[in-house]
Design a protein around this motif. Structure first.
Motif, PDB file in Angstrom:
ATOM      1  N   UNK A   1      45.906  44.632  36.322  1.00 37.53           N
ATOM      2  CA  UNK A   1      45.885  46.101  36.254  1.00 37.53           C
ATOM      3  C   UNK A   1      47.239  46.640  36.706  1.00 37.53           C
ATOM      4  N   UNK A   2      47.861  47.440  35.857  1.00 36.02           N
ATOM      5  CA  UNK A   2      49.156  48.023  36.225  1.00 36.02           C
ATOM      6  C   UNK A   2      48.952  49.107  37.271  1.00 36.02           C
ATOM      7  N   UNK A   3      47.925  49.911  37.024  1.00 33.27           N
ATOM      8  CA  UNK A   3      47.655  50.991  37.985  1.00 33.27           C
ATOM      9  C   UNK A   3      46.403  50.657  38.784  1.00 33.27           C
ATOM     10  N   UNK A   4      46.582  50.317  40.024  1.00 33.44           N
ATOM     11  CA  UNK A   4      45.406  49.908  40.802  1.00 33.44           C
ATOM     12  C   UNK A   4      44.414  51.061  40.964  1.00 33.44           C
ATOM     13  N   UNK A   5      43.165  50.702  41.062  1.00 33.40           N
ATOM     14  CA  UNK A   5      42.114  51.707  41.132  1.00 33.40           C
ATOM     15  C   UNK A   5      41.946  52.172  42.580  1.00 33.40           C
ATOM     16  N   UNK A   6      42.813  53.094  42.998  1.00 32.20           N
ATOM     17  CA  UNK A   6      42.709  53.610  44.359  1.00 32.20           C
ATOM     18  C   UNK A   6      41.818  54.837  44.366  1.00 32.20           C
ATOM     19  N   UNK A   7      41.523  55.276  45.568  1.00 30.58           N
ATOM     20  CA  UNK A   7      40.681  56.459  45.704  1.00 30.58           C
ATOM     21  C   UNK A   7      41.382  57.690  45.107  1.00 30.58           C
ATOM     22  N   UNK A   8      42.723  57.771  45.288  1.00 32.42           N
ATOM     23  CA  UNK A   8      43.467  58.922  44.778  1.00 32.42           C
ATOM     24  C   UNK A   8      43.394  58.974  43.255  1.00 32.42           C
ATOM     25  N   UNK A   9      43.663  57.815  42.607  1.00 33.37           N
ATOM     26  CA  UNK A   9      43.614  57.788  41.142  1.00 33.37           C
ATOM     27  C   UNK A   9      42.225  58.128  40.626  1.00 33.37           C
ATOM     28  N   UNK A  10      41.255  57.601  41.327  1.00 31.27           N
ATOM     29  CA  UNK A  10      39.871  57.825  40.903  1.00 31.27           C
ATOM     30  C   UNK A  10      39.541  59.314  40.964  1.00 31.27           C
ATOM     31  N   UNK A  11      39.955  59.974  42.023  1.00 26.51           N
ATOM     32  CA  UNK A  11      39.601  61.386  42.160  1.00 26.51           C
ATOM     33  C   UNK A  11      40.351  62.232  41.135  1.00 26.51           C
ATOM     34  N   UNK A  12      41.610  61.848  40.816  1.00 22.69           N
ATOM     35  CA  UNK A  12      42.341  62.597  39.787  1.00 22.69           C
ATOM     36  C   UNK A  12      41.623  62.475  38.449  1.00 22.69           C
ATOM     37  N   UNK A  13      41.202  61.237  38.129  1.00 23.82           N
ATOM     38  CA  UNK A  13      40.520  61.037  36.847  1.00 23.82           C
ATOM     39  C   UNK A  13      39.198  61.793  36.799  1.00 23.82           C
ATOM     40  N   UNK A  14      38.475  61.762  37.907  1.00 24.42           N
ATOM     41  CA  UNK A  14      37.202  62.474  37.952  1.00 24.42           C
ATOM     42  C   UNK A  14      37.425  63.971  37.750  1.00 24.42           C
ATOM     43  N   UNK A  15      38.493  64.515  38.394  1.00 22.02           N
ATOM     44  CA  UNK A  15      38.778  65.940  38.248  1.00 22.02           C
ATOM     45  C   UNK A  15      39.101  66.293  36.806  1.00 22.02           C
ATOM     46  N   UNK A  16      39.939  65.466  36.170  1.00 18.14           N
ATOM     47  CA  UNK A  16      40.327  65.748  34.789  1.00 18.14           C
ATOM     48  C   UNK A  16      39.110  65.730  33.866  1.00 18.14           C
ATOM     49  N   UNK A  17      38.244  64.737  34.053  1.00 20.69           N
ATOM     50  CA  UNK A  17      37.040  64.650  33.218  1.00 20.69           C
ATOM     51  C   UNK A  17      36.160  65.870  33.450  1.00 20.69           C
TER      52      UNK A  17
ATOM     53  N   UNK B   1      55.252  23.403  27.004  1.00 16.58           N
ATOM     54  CA  UNK B   1      54.377  23.670  28.154  1.00 16.58           C
ATOM     55  C   UNK B   1      53.950  25.134  28.153  1.00 16.58           C
ATOM     56  N   UNK B   2      52.706  25.372  28.344  1.00 15.07           N
ATOM     57  CA  UNK B   2      52.219  26.754  28.328  1.00 15.07           C
ATOM     58  C   UNK B   2      51.787  27.178  29.714  1.00 15.07           C
ATOM     59  N   UNK B   3      51.992  28.473  29.910  1.00 18.78           N
ATOM     60  CA  UNK B   3      51.552  29.019  31.200  1.00 18.78           C
ATOM     61  C   UNK B   3      50.040  29.049  31.248  1.00 18.78           C
ATOM     62  N   UNK B   4      49.487  28.820  32.402  1.00 16.84           N
ATOM     63  CA  UNK B   4      48.015  28.910  32.497  1.00 16.84           C
ATOM     64  C   UNK B   4      47.566  30.351  32.301  1.00 16.84           C
ATOM     65  N   UNK B   5      46.462  30.505  31.619  1.00 21.72           N
ATOM     66  CA  UNK B   5      45.918  31.852  31.395  1.00 21.72           C
ATOM     67  C   UNK B   5      45.557  32.503  32.719  1.00 21.72           C
ATOM     68  N   UNK B   6      45.945  33.774  32.896  1.00 19.22           N
ATOM     69  CA  UNK B   6      45.498  34.436  34.135  1.00 19.22           C
ATOM     70  C   UNK B   6      43.989  34.572  34.140  1.00 19.22           C
ATOM     71  N   UNK B   7      43.451  34.403  35.313  1.00 22.77           N
ATOM     72  CA  UNK B   7      42.007  34.417  35.420  1.00 22.77           C
ATOM     73  C   UNK B   7      41.432  35.783  35.074  1.00 22.77           C
ATOM     74  N   UNK B   8      42.182  36.840  35.493  1.00 24.16           N
ATOM     75  CA  UNK B   8      41.663  38.179  35.229  1.00 24.16           C
ATOM     76  C   UNK B   8      42.755  39.028  34.605  1.00 24.16           C
ATOM     77  N   UNK B   9      42.355  40.133  33.988  1.00 26.37           N
ATOM     78  CA  UNK B   9      43.364  41.051  33.466  1.00 26.37           C
ATOM     79  C   UNK B   9      44.146  41.664  34.622  1.00 26.37           C
TER      80      UNK B   9
END
Lengths: 275, 261
Positions: free
Chosen positions: A11-27, A1-9
């Motif tokens: 994400x380990x790190x959710x795309x929050x506003x804080x993460x987004x701003x850190x990434x934008x700053x680094x870039x 028996x196989x597990x059903x494929x997850x519909x979507x990938x």
């Protein structure tokens, strides 16, 4: 028996506003760095030659120290002048700070008084030592007197905060016990507060002495306060003698290490005894 | 005449919280009084109203004929010298030696400068040494207090109070931080002092069994109210319930049966 494929990938790190701003700053910072390197005004300096020269200077400074314009005795004398400037301002500052620190401790003085003193000292500390020295130089002229007054001023501001916080860490019960036996305020201070906070006071005073020693070197160079700072200023700015500058640096380093060693010994004697 | 007269003593904290509510009792010279009650009942506050470590909201406390609530400055300090106090956490200056801590009990008798410099007379030092010896601490006399055990620290606390030559000792949970063995030594010491020197003792206790065994009079306090005042023998189980509230229950009754018999 196989597990059903997850519909979507997942994400380990959710795309929050804080993460987004850190990434934008680094870039953004990366882009700026690249841009600044490409538009450097290098004035036709050859990088390879410049790096070689730099290491050459370090070699002169650190590996070939020697004295030329001053004798060893003279250098030691100037070193002690600088140490004396640091010590004197620390002692003046400590005496002032001891009494004002008592009045700035919330367990020893009324609230309105501690607020006034703390506000005042916060202002004194916010202005750098050098500015206080230059400020007092207006009235007494550039030189050792201005350096002493200015450095004392800032030392007191620093130590008042440090001392009063040490006083506040005393067990309230000890103060209560002495009050309960009929002791008055001054007796409580010298019989309980001082013995209980002695090692904290000592270590803060030593920290400040170290700061004042290095400030005293800078004051010798910039405010005409004399001492080894002035000799360093002459060696670097006037004679352009890196080897002599290196000798001074080592002398200061040796003195600072000796100071640290002495402070550690003294604190060990005052600290809790070990079996 | 009673040594201590407490009349309609009321203490409010911050206008709202009522720590002590209209408490009245007298203590004769030489009594050994145990004050019991749950945590936060106001036992500590009561003791601190007697030597005015806390201010009194209303009512009167008279000690040895002197009314306490209005005392200030030098008069208050003089009054405090005649009342020794012992604390749960000993409240010693850990960095100082045993004898230095004991001599702190003399500060109230000394001028400011002598007190600051720690200049004690030979007589005071002899007296301190005698008390230290009588409490079995002569070997520890020059040891720093942070090297002592809890029981030894509490004996230093007692010595500091005794060197005041007080008429009364206030003991605030003197055994709450001690193991049973050390606790027994401290309670026996207090009992001895009471018997041999006639110093009046007021002791706050958590442990009902200890109070019943040592005190010759029990004062029970609950939520700032005096709910019992009388001999330990006449204290009934119901009254213990009343002092501690219903939830204390079985444990206290067990203890009572074991010790009070």
């Amino acid at each position: 028996m196989t597990l059903p494929e997850p519909a979507r990938r997942i994400r380990v790190r959710p795309l929050t506003r804080a993460n987004l701003s850190i990434q934008a700053t680094l870039i953004g910072l990366t882009l700026l760095t690249v841009y600044s390197f490409t538009t450097f005004d290098s004035r036709n300096i050859e990088l390879e030659q410049a790096v070689r020269d730099m290491f050459d200077n370090f070699r002169l400074l650190l590996l070939e120290p020697r004295l030329k314009n001053v004798s060893v005795l003279e250098m030691l004398h100037q070193l002690f002048v600088t140490a004396g400037l640091g010590l004197l301002t620390t002692i003046f500052g400590a005496i002032i700070a001891f009494f004002l620190g008592l009045l700035a401790a919330q367990n020893l003085a009324p609230r309105w008084l501690t607020d006034v003193i703390r506000g005042g000292t916060a202002f004194i500390r916010a202005v750098p030592t050098v500015l206080w020295v230059l400020f007092f130089a207006v009235s007494v002229g550039l030189g050792s007197v201005a350096a002493i007054i200015g450095m004392t001023f800032h030392s007191a501001g620093y130590l008042i905060k440090a001392y009063s916080e040490s006083f506040e860490e005393i067990e309230p019960g000890v103060l209560e016990a002495l009050r309960a036996s009929g002791a008055n305020w001054w007796q409580t201070i010298f019989q309980a507060v001082v013995p209980a906070s002695a090692s904290a006071l000592l270590s803060w005073t030593f920290v400040r002495f170290e700061i004042n020693f290095s400030t005293a070197i800078a004051m010798g160079a910039t405010a005409g306060a004399g001492g080894i700072g002035f000799d360093m200023f002459m060696a670097s700015g006037f004679y352009l003698d890196l080897r002599e500058l290196g000798a001074f640096t080592y002398a200061i380093l040796a003195f600072a290490i000796a100071l640290e060693w002495g402070a550690t010994r003294l604190k060990a004697n005052l600290g809790p005894q070990r079996h | 005449m009673a040594l201590l007269q407490v009349e309609a003593l009321t203490k409010r904290y911050g206008g709202e919280t009522l720590a002590l509510d209209n408490i009245t009792f007298d203590v004769e010279p030489g009594e050994f009084v145990g004050i019991i009650g749950p945590s936060g009942a106001g036992k500590s506050t009561l003791l601190r109203c007697v030597n005015r470590l806390v201010d009194i909201s209303s009512g009167d406390v008279r000690f040895d004929g002197v009314s306490v609530p209005t005392l200030r400055g030098a008069a208050l300090r003089r009054q405090r010298t005649r009342i020794g106090m012992i604390f749960q956490h000993y409240n010693l200056v850990n960095r100082l030696s045993v004898i230095e801590n004991v001599l702190h009990g003399r500060l109230g008798y000394k001028g400011t400068i002598q007190g600051i410099l720690g200049l004690y007379t030979e007589e005071e030092k002899r007296d301190a040494a005698r008390i230290i010896e009588s409490l079995g601490l002569s070997e520890q006399m020059y040891k720093r207090c942070d090297q002592l055990s809890g029981g030894q620290k509490q004996r230093v606390g007692i010595a500091r109070a005794l060197v005041q030559q007080p008429k009364m000792l206030l003991c605030d949970e003197p055994i709450a931080s001690l193991d049973p063995n050390a606790a027994k030594i401290i309670m026996d010491t207090l009992s001895d002092i009471n018997r041999t020197t006639g110093i009046t003792i007021l002791v706050n206790l958590h442990q009902v069994d200890v109070a019943l065994r040592y005190a010759r009079r029990i004062i029970g306090i609950n939520r700032g109210r005096l709910v019992y005042d009388g001999e330990p023998e006449r204290l009934s189980n119901e009254q213990i319930y009343q002092i501690y509230g219903s939830e204390a229950g079985d444990l206290i009754l067990d203890l009572r049966e074991r010790y009070a018999a």
